[in-house]
Design an enzyme around this catalytic site. Structure first.
Site, short mmCIF file in Angstrom:
data_model
loop_
_atom_site.label_atom_id
_atom_site.label_comp_id
_atom_site.label_asym_id
_atom_site.label_seq_id
_atom_site.Cartn_x
_atom_site.Cartn_y
_atom_site.Cartn_z
N LYS A 41 -13.44 -2.43 -5.92
CA LYS A 41 -14.17 -1.17 -6.04
C LYS A 41 -13.26 -0.02 -6.44
CE LYS A 41 -14.12 -1.11 -0.99
NZ LYS A 41 -14.95 -1.45 0.15
N LYS B 276 -8.14 -9.25 -8.90
CA LYS B 276 -9.33 -9.39 -8.07
C LYS B 276 -10.37 -8.32 -8.43
CE LYS B 276 -9.26 -10.24 -3.69
NZ LYS B 276 -8.98 -10.17 -2.23
N LYS C 116 0.81 -1.21 0.00
CA LYS C 116 0.00 0.00 0.00
C LYS C 116 0.85 1.27 0.00
CE LYS C 116 -4.18 -1.97 2.07
NZ LYS C 116 -5.16 -1.91 3.17
#
Length: 331
Positions: free
Chosen positions: A197, A194, A110
């Site tokens: 959103k 994957k 991240k």
């Protein structure tokens, strides 16, 4: 057995969330005492729109209830409604070690190359996650492959705290394997990624709020290959998009991959996609209808979350008090 799990209230739920986690949570309710929370404190580790956050919490709560989470069976609450989460996290930051957090793969992923620019919260959020779990003496935590490292860290923190302060306060949790198999749902545009959103293309995912026509359109336009479906699951290897759509069909209908292929072997996607769309519409239509009802009654959502917070707070208070006592802080 007590199970704890949380989900960040960011964006709309999609099919990957539903098949990969939420329906497993629904099944867990009949197997263990469950606490499910909206992780709005975790949402603060990245840039957040303050005006949107409260709305997102209600939206996620509505989506969970519409999908089958029963507030009468489980404890559903907003993380920030219980200050004990943040208080215990601070105490546990004295126990966690920099080396442990530096090894967390999600931190590396991240933060990327901009570690100096990432928030401290993004680095230390696994400690808050440990507090979320240990506060309630959770025996088990449902995790996917990408979260196993976090459970190992939680266990390390629990064991070190107990050892350092000569107490038997925290229960080192185990991964929960109940609730049936969680499906791994991939993007409709890229079978190697994957469903997410955060993908800029809305065509890559099926949202719970998509209407029937939109669901059918997204499945019709989903990426595939020109070969017909095989009769052997092994022959799906190397065909990520085909494997993904077959897996989604099986997860929605409860059929195994073998059963799906037995039904559609030698057929092309012109036959398979309409059947998949029909199955998805049958699953999602009642969820969407219930979601619409819940969205229009914010007072009821707030009541459910407040009731859940009161129940969760009562469960967690003794643990926090004992943690304060163990480290020598008077209360």
């Amino acid at each position: 057995m007590r199970v704890v799990s949380g989900i960040q209230p960011t964006g709309d739920l999609h099919l990957g969330n539903l098949l990969g986690a939420i329906l497993r949570w629904v099944r867990m309710q009949d197997e263990a005492q469950c606490l499910f929370f909206l992780a709005d404190l975790h949402a603060l580790t990245v840039d957040v729109d303050p005006g949107q956050l409260a709305k997102s919490v209600r939206e996620m709560a509505a989506a969970l209830i519409a999908s089958g989470i029963d507030p009468a069976k489980s404890i559903l609450f907003r993380q920030s409604a219980i200050p004990a989460h943040a208080e215990l996290a601070w105490i546990l930051q004295g126990t966690a070690r920099m080396g442990w957090l530096n090894r967390m793969t999600q931190w590396k992923d991240k933060a990327g190359k901009n570690k100096e620019g990432a928030s401290v919260g993004l680095f230390t959020y696994p400690v808050l996650q440990a507090a979320d779990i240990l506060l309630y003496q959770a025996t088990h935590v449902p995790v996917g492959e990408d979260q196993k490292q976090h459970i190992e860290l939680t266990r390390d923190i629990a064991i070190k705290f107990n050892t350092d302060f000569d107490v038997e306060l925290f229960v080192p949790p185990e991964p929960f394997i109940g609730g049936g198999t969680a499906a791994r749902v991939m993007s409709l545009r890229d079978g190697g990624a994957k469903m997410s959103k955060t993908d800029p293309s809305d065509m890559s995912r099926i949202n719970l709020i998509d209407d029937d026509d939109m669901i059918a359109q997204k499945i019709r336009k989903a990426k595939t290959d020109p070969e017909p479906l095989p009769d052997d699951p092994a022959l799906l290897e190397g065909r990520p998009e085909a494997k993904n759509l077959v897996g989604i069909y099986g997860a929605v209908t409860g059929d195994s991959v073998e059963q799906v292929l037995a039904r559609f072997a030698d057929q092309g996607f012109g036959s398979f996609k309409p059947a998949l769309a029909e199955a998805l519409i049958a699953l999602l239509k009642p969820i969407r209808s219930r979601l619409d009802e819940l969205r229009s009654d914010t007072a009821e959502l707030d009541r459910i979350l407040a009731d859940g917070a009161a129940r969760a707070s009562a469960l967690g208070a003794p643990t926090l008090a004992s943690a304060y006592t163990a480290v020598g802080l008077g209360r």
